[in-house]
Design a protein around this motif. Structure first.
Motif, PDB file in Angstrom:
ATOM      1  N   LEU A   1       0.836  -1.209   0.000  1.00 16.14           N
ATOM      2  CA  LEU A   1       0.000   0.000   0.000  1.00 16.14           C
ATOM      3  C   LEU A   1       0.874   1.263   0.000  1.00 16.14           C
ATOM      4  CD1 LEU A   1      -3.046  -0.342   0.042  1.00 16.14           C
ATOM      5  CD2 LEU A   1      -3.058   0.281   2.454  1.00 16.14           C
ATOM      6  N   SER A   2       1.946   1.238   0.804  1.00 19.55           N
ATOM      7  CA  SER A   2       2.852   2.397   0.891  1.00 19.55           C
ATOM      8  C   SER A   2       3.539   2.648  -0.443  1.00 19.55           C
ATOM      9  CB  SER A   2       3.918   2.165   1.965  1.00 19.55           C
ATOM     10  OG  SER A   2       3.322   2.097   3.235  1.00 19.55           O
TER      11      SER A   2
ATOM     12  N   LEU B   1       4.394   6.467  -0.895  1.00 19.32           N
ATOM     13  CA  LEU B   1       4.969   6.799   0.410  1.00 19.32           C
ATOM     14  C   LEU B   1       6.326   6.141   0.608  1.00 19.32           C
ATOM     15  CD1 LEU B   1       1.745   6.302   2.562  1.00 19.32           C
ATOM     16  CD2 LEU B   1       2.846   8.468   2.066  1.00 19.32           C
ATOM     17  N   LEU B   2       6.585   5.124  -0.154  1.00 16.85           N
ATOM     18  CA  LEU B   2       7.799   4.329   0.009  1.00 16.85           C
ATOM     19  C   LEU B   2       8.344   4.020  -1.385  1.00 16.85           C
ATOM     20  CD1 LEU B   2       9.173   3.056   2.521  1.00 16.85           C
ATOM     21  CD2 LEU B   2       7.831   1.001   2.131  1.00 16.85           C
TER      22      LEU B   2
ATOM     23  N   ARG C   1       1.278  12.880  -4.511  1.00 18.84           N
ATOM     24  CA  ARG C   1       0.396  12.271  -3.495  1.00 18.84           C
ATOM     25  C   ARG C   1      -0.762  13.201  -3.172  1.00 18.84           C
ATOM     26  NH1 ARG C   1       5.250  10.911  -0.606  1.00 18.84           N
ATOM     27  NH2 ARG C   1       4.764  12.454   0.986  1.00 18.84           N
TER      28      ARG C   1
ATOM     29  N   TYR D   1      -5.740   9.030   1.851  1.00 17.42           N
ATOM     30  CA  TYR D   1      -5.344   7.921   2.719  1.00 17.42           C
ATOM     31  C   TYR D   1      -6.306   7.769   3.892  1.00 17.42           C
ATOM     32  CZ  TYR D   1      -0.990   8.700   0.190  1.00 17.42           C
ATOM     33  OH  TYR D   1      -0.054   8.872  -0.801  1.00 17.42           O
ATOM     34  N   VAL D   2      -6.590   6.529   4.201  1.00 19.95           N
ATOM     35  CA  VAL D   2      -7.424   6.235   5.379  1.00 19.95           C
ATOM     36  C   VAL D   2      -6.626   5.257   6.236  1.00 19.95           C
ATOM     37  CG1 VAL D   2      -9.609   5.279   6.198  1.00 19.95           C
ATOM     38  CG2 VAL D   2      -9.554   6.585   4.071  1.00 19.95           C
ATOM     39  N   PHE D   3      -6.470   5.642   7.505  1.00 19.84           N
ATOM     40  CA  PHE D   3      -5.574   4.868   8.364  1.00 19.84           C
ATOM     41  C   PHE D   3      -6.353   4.064   9.411  1.00 19.84           C
ATOM     42  CE2 PHE D   3      -3.650   8.889   7.087  1.00 19.84           C
ATOM     43  CZ  PHE D   3      -2.554   8.442   6.368  1.00 19.84           C
ATOM     44  N   GLN D   4      -5.691   3.021   9.850  1.00 19.37           N
ATOM     45  CA  GLN D   4      -6.282   2.161  10.881  1.00 19.37           C
ATOM     46  C   GLN D   4      -6.600   2.959  12.154  1.00 19.37           C
ATOM     47  OE1 GLN D   4      -3.582  -1.022  11.760  1.00 19.37           O
ATOM     48  NE2 GLN D   4      -4.945  -2.017  13.209  1.00 19.37           N
TER      49      GLN D   4
ATOM     50  N   LEU E   1      -6.416   4.953  -0.578  1.00 18.12           N
ATOM     51  CA  LEU E   1      -5.676   3.813  -0.047  1.00 18.12           C
ATOM     52  C   LEU E   1      -6.022   3.683   1.427  1.00 18.12           C
ATOM     53  CD1 LEU E   1      -2.243   4.630  -1.721  1.00 18.12           C
ATOM     54  CD2 LEU E   1      -4.051   3.153  -2.575  1.00 18.12           C
TER      55      LEU E   1
ATOM     56  N   ASP F   1      -5.723   1.435   4.961  1.00 18.42           N
ATOM     57  CA  ASP F   1      -5.032   0.358   5.680  1.00 18.42           C
ATOM     58  C   ASP F   1      -5.873  -0.045   6.888  1.00 18.42           C
ATOM     59  OD1 ASP F   1      -2.911  -1.406   6.167  1.00 18.42           O
ATOM     60  OD2 ASP F   1      -2.027  -0.015   7.604  1.00 18.42           O
TER      61      ASP F   1
END
Lengths: 373, 223
Positions: free
Chosen positions: B52-53, B58-59, B85, B91-94, B168, B170
C-alpha cells in the motif's frame, strides 16, 4: 503545562532584560536629573563619578562663552557618615546650587529644594534611609566632623552601582570635603561661599539654542583650555558605556540576560520538542498526505508564535508587578517600550527557532510510517 | 470505467535492510482499474502495508516500478512525489490519525487548506463532505470526542478533500465495531461505484471481501 513552561522562560528573559535596562538607566540617574544641554568636565573624565576636579572659577569663564544661557557648578566628594546611633556608612556628596535651574534631584518643589540652602542640610533617596540608619526627615548625623541634617527625601535618584548620594548645596559640599579649610571650622558655623580656586567636578551648561548643543560644546572646549565639553547625550553614553562595557557589573548583568535567553531556548525547545513528539503521528499524516516542508514549518511557526505571545503577556505583567517591590530595595526594573518589543522579538525568535529545530524529526521522518501504526 | 488502468505495479520488490534483511515484497505484479475496489488480504507481516505504501508513493521500492494514471512515480523526487500524493491520493488509516484537538470540520478543512482551498469555499466543501457521511451534528465536536466510526468517517471525508483518483485504506475497519465497520465498508464501496474512485484496501475484514470487486492475497511478500 507547555504554556506555563513558556511563561516561565519568557518571564526569566523579561526580568533579566528589565534588570539590565534598569541597571543601565540607573548608572546615569544624576545626569538625567539635570536639564543641562552640555556638561563640562576635566579632560580625564571617565564616567560620572570617575573624574578629576575643575576650579570653581571655570563656571564664570564658561558663562562668558557665546551661546551659553546659564552655567552652574556640580561638585562631587566622599562622605564618611556617622548616624545618630554611631553607625558608619560611606557615601558621595553631590553639591549643587539649590537656587539654580539645572539640577534638581527627584524633581523637588521649589520650597523643598530651598531647604538645602540651610547649612549642613542634605537630601537622600528613600532607599538609602536604612543604610544611613535614619527613619525620618529632621534627623541628624555627622559627615566627617560636621553636622548633617536630613532636609527631605527623594525618590528614584540613587544609582544602584553607587554609594549613597548626599545631595546638598555647593557650600556645604565644599565644607564636607576634607581638603577644604572649612573641615576645620568649629561646629555651628555656616560653610563659607566657594572661592574661584575651590574644587568642583562639573559645570552644567544650558544652551541658548538647545538644538545647537554640539556646536556649543565644541565652542566651550575651544575657548576654555584643559576641559572636556560633552552634550547631554554624550555624557549619558560615556557613563552608561563605562558601567555596561568596562565593569564586571555590566558584564555579569549582560551574562545573566544571555543566560536567561539560553535557558529560555532550552526550556521552550524542550517543550516544543515534546509537544511535536506527542503529535508526531499527526504531523506524519500531513507529510503522508503530501504537504511540503514549508507548510509543516509554517504550522509550527504559527503554533510557536502563538505560544510566544501568550507566554509574553503574563511575563510582562509579572515583571511590572515586581517593579514596586524591587524599587523599594533600590533596584530599578525598567521596561521601556523598546525593551518590551525586544523581549517580544526575542520570545518569538526563541519559540520559532526552537520549533524549527524540534520539527526536524518530522521533516526527516519516513512518510510511510503512518501505515505502520 | 473499470476498463481504464489506474495503478500498475510491475515487478515490485522491497527489501528492508538490517542485520537480517527482510524481503517484504517479491516480484509483485498488480494492475488496478479505475473505479475498482481492490482488497489486499494476507496474514500479518505478509507485506500488505508495504504494498500500500509503495503504490501510494509513500515508500520507494528496492526494485520494479509503479505507474499511477500513466505517471511513473517510482523515480519522482521527494518534493515531486509529495505533490503527486497530494493531487492523486487519499489515505485512510487504521488509527484514523486525526488532529485530536481540532474539530471534525477543522480536520477536513485542513486538508483543503493544504491544497490552497480556503475561506468560504473550503467551509462549504467541508460541510458538503461531512453531510454526505451523516456527520452534520458531529462537525463541530473535537476529534478526540468522536466515536471510532465517526472518526473514520471524518478521516474518509478528509481523504476526499482533494478529489483524489485513488483512496488507499489500511485496515480501515479493524478498530470499529460491527455496525460502524459496515458503515465504513459501505462508504468505501460507494466511493468506487458512484464516484469512480479507485479504492485499495489492506484488511482481514470479511465484510469488505463481500463488497470488493477483486480480492488478492499476499503471502510472504508474494501475490
Amino acid at each position: 503545562m507547555a504554556l506555563s513552561g513558556i511563561v516561565f522562560a519568557v518571564t526569566l528573559l523579561t526580568v533579566q532584560v528589565a534588570l539590565f535596562s534598569g541597571f543601565s538607566n540607573s548608572t546615569t540617574l544624576p545626569i538625567a536629573e539635570s536639564s543641562a544641554d552640555v556638561w563640562v568636565a576635566a579632560p580625564e573624565m571617565l564616567y560620572f563619578e570617575g573624574t578629576l576636579p575643575l576650579e570653581y572659577g571655570t563656571v564664570a569663564k564658561i558663562r562668558a562663552v557665546p551661546g551659553v544661557a546659564r552655567a552652574e557648578a556640580l561638585s562631587l566628594g566622599i562622605a564618611r557618615w556617622r548616624s545618630p546611633h554611631d553607625e558608619l556608612a560611606l557615601g558621595r556628596i553631590i553639591g549643587f546650587d539649590p537656587g539654580g535651574k539645572l539640577f534638581n534631584p527627584g524633581n523637588a518643589a521649589g520650597a523643598t529644594l530651598k531647604l538645602l540652602r540651610r547649612p549642613y542640610a542634605f537630601a537622600v533617596d528613600a532607599t538609602q534611609l536604612h543604610i544611613l540608619d535614619l527613619q525620618r526627615v529632621g534627623q541628624s548625623g555627622v559627615i566627617g566632623t560636621l553636622p548633617a541634617h536630613l532636609a527631605y527625601v527623594t525618590r528614584g535618584t540613587q544609582p544602584i552601582v553607587s554609594a549613597t548620594f548626599f545631595y546638598t548645596s555647593l557650600e556645604t559640599a565644599n565644607a564636607y570635603t576634607p581638603s577644604a579649610l572649612s573641615f576645620f571650622s568649629p561646629p555651628g558655623s555656616a560653610p563659607p561661599p566657594l572661592e574661584s580656586t575651590d574644587p568642583i567636578m562639573y559645570v552644567m551648561v544650558q544652551a541658548k539654542n538647545p538644538a545647537a548643543s554640539a556646536q556649543l560644546a565644541a565652542a566651550i572646549q575651544h575657548s576654555i583650555p584643559h576641559v572636556r565639553a560633552m552634550t547631554r547625550a554624550e555624557m549619558l553614553a560615556t557613563t552608561r558605556d563605562y558601567w555596561v562595557k568596562r565593569t564586571g557589573i555590566g558584564f555579569i548583568l549582560s551574562l545573566i540576560a544571555l543566560m536567561g535567553a539560553i535557558v529560555g531556548v532550552a526550556v521552550v525547545g524542550q517543550i516544543l520538542y515534546t509537544s511535536i513528539n506527542e503529535h508526531f503521528h499527526e504531523y506524519g499524516t500531513l507529510k503522508a498526505i503530501g504537504v511540503n516542508d514549508g507548510y509543516l514549518y509554517g504550522v509550527v511557526a504559527l503554533q510557536a508564535s502563538c505560544m510566544a505571545v501568550i507566554g509574553y503577556v503574563p511575563s510582562l505583567a509579572f515583571t511590572f508587578a515586581i517593579r514596586g517591590i524591587a524599587a523599594e530595595r533600590g533596584v530599578d526594573i525598567l521596561i521601556t517600550p523598546g525593551g518590551a518589543l525586544l523581549v517580544l522579538a526575542a520570545a518569538l525568535l526563541i519559540c520559532i527557532s526552537a520549533g524549527m529545530v524540534a520539527m526536524q524529526r518530522v521533516v526527516r521522518a519516513d512518510p510511510a510510517l503512518v501505515f505502520r501504526a | 470505467m473499470l476498463d481504464k488502468l489506474a495503478i500498475a505495479a510491475h515487478d515490485l520488490r522491497m527489501t528492508y535492510d538490517g542485520a537480517r534483511p527482510v524481503h517484504a515484497l517479491k516480484d509483485v505484479m498488480l494492475d488496478i482499474r479505475q473505479g475498482e475496489m481492490l482488497l489486499v488480504m494476507g496474514p500479518s507481516g505478509s507485506g500488505k502495508s508495504t504494498l500500500l505504501s509503495i503504490i501510494g508513493g509513500l515508500l520507494t521500492p528496492t526494485g520494479g516500478s509503479v505507474s499511477v494514471s500513466g505517471t511513473e512515480i517510482t523515480h519522482l523526487g521527494r518534493k515531486a512525489l509529495g505533490r503527486f500524493r497530494l493531487q492523486n491520493f487519499g489515505y485512510v488509516f487504521q488509527t484514523f490519525n486525526l488532529f485530536s484537538s481540532m474539530t471534525g470540520a477543522e480536520n477536513v478543512e485542513l486538508a483543503f487548506d493544504i491544497r490552497g482551498v480556503r475561506g468560504r469555499k473550503a467551509r462549504t466543501a467541508v460541510r458538503d463532505l461531512l453531510s454526505q457521511f451523516g456527520l452534520n451534528e458531529q462537525a463541530d465536536r473535537l476529534a478526540r470526542d468522536l466515536s471510532g466510526g465517526e472518526k473514520q468517517r471524518v478521516a474518509i471525508a478528509r481523504a476526499l478533500a482533494g478529489n483524489p483518483c485513488a483512496i488507499l485504506a489500511d485496515e480501515p475497519t479493524s478498530q470499529l465495531d460491527a455496525e460502524n465497520g459496515a458503515i465504513v465498508t459501505d462508504i468505501l464501496s460507494e466511493l468506487a461505484r458512484k464516484r469512480g474512485t479507485t479504492v485499495v484496501i489492506a484488511a482481514h475484514d470479511d465484510r469488505i471481501q463481500k463488497v470488493a470487486d477483486r480480492v488478492v492475497r499476499l503471502d510472504d511478500g508474494r501475490l
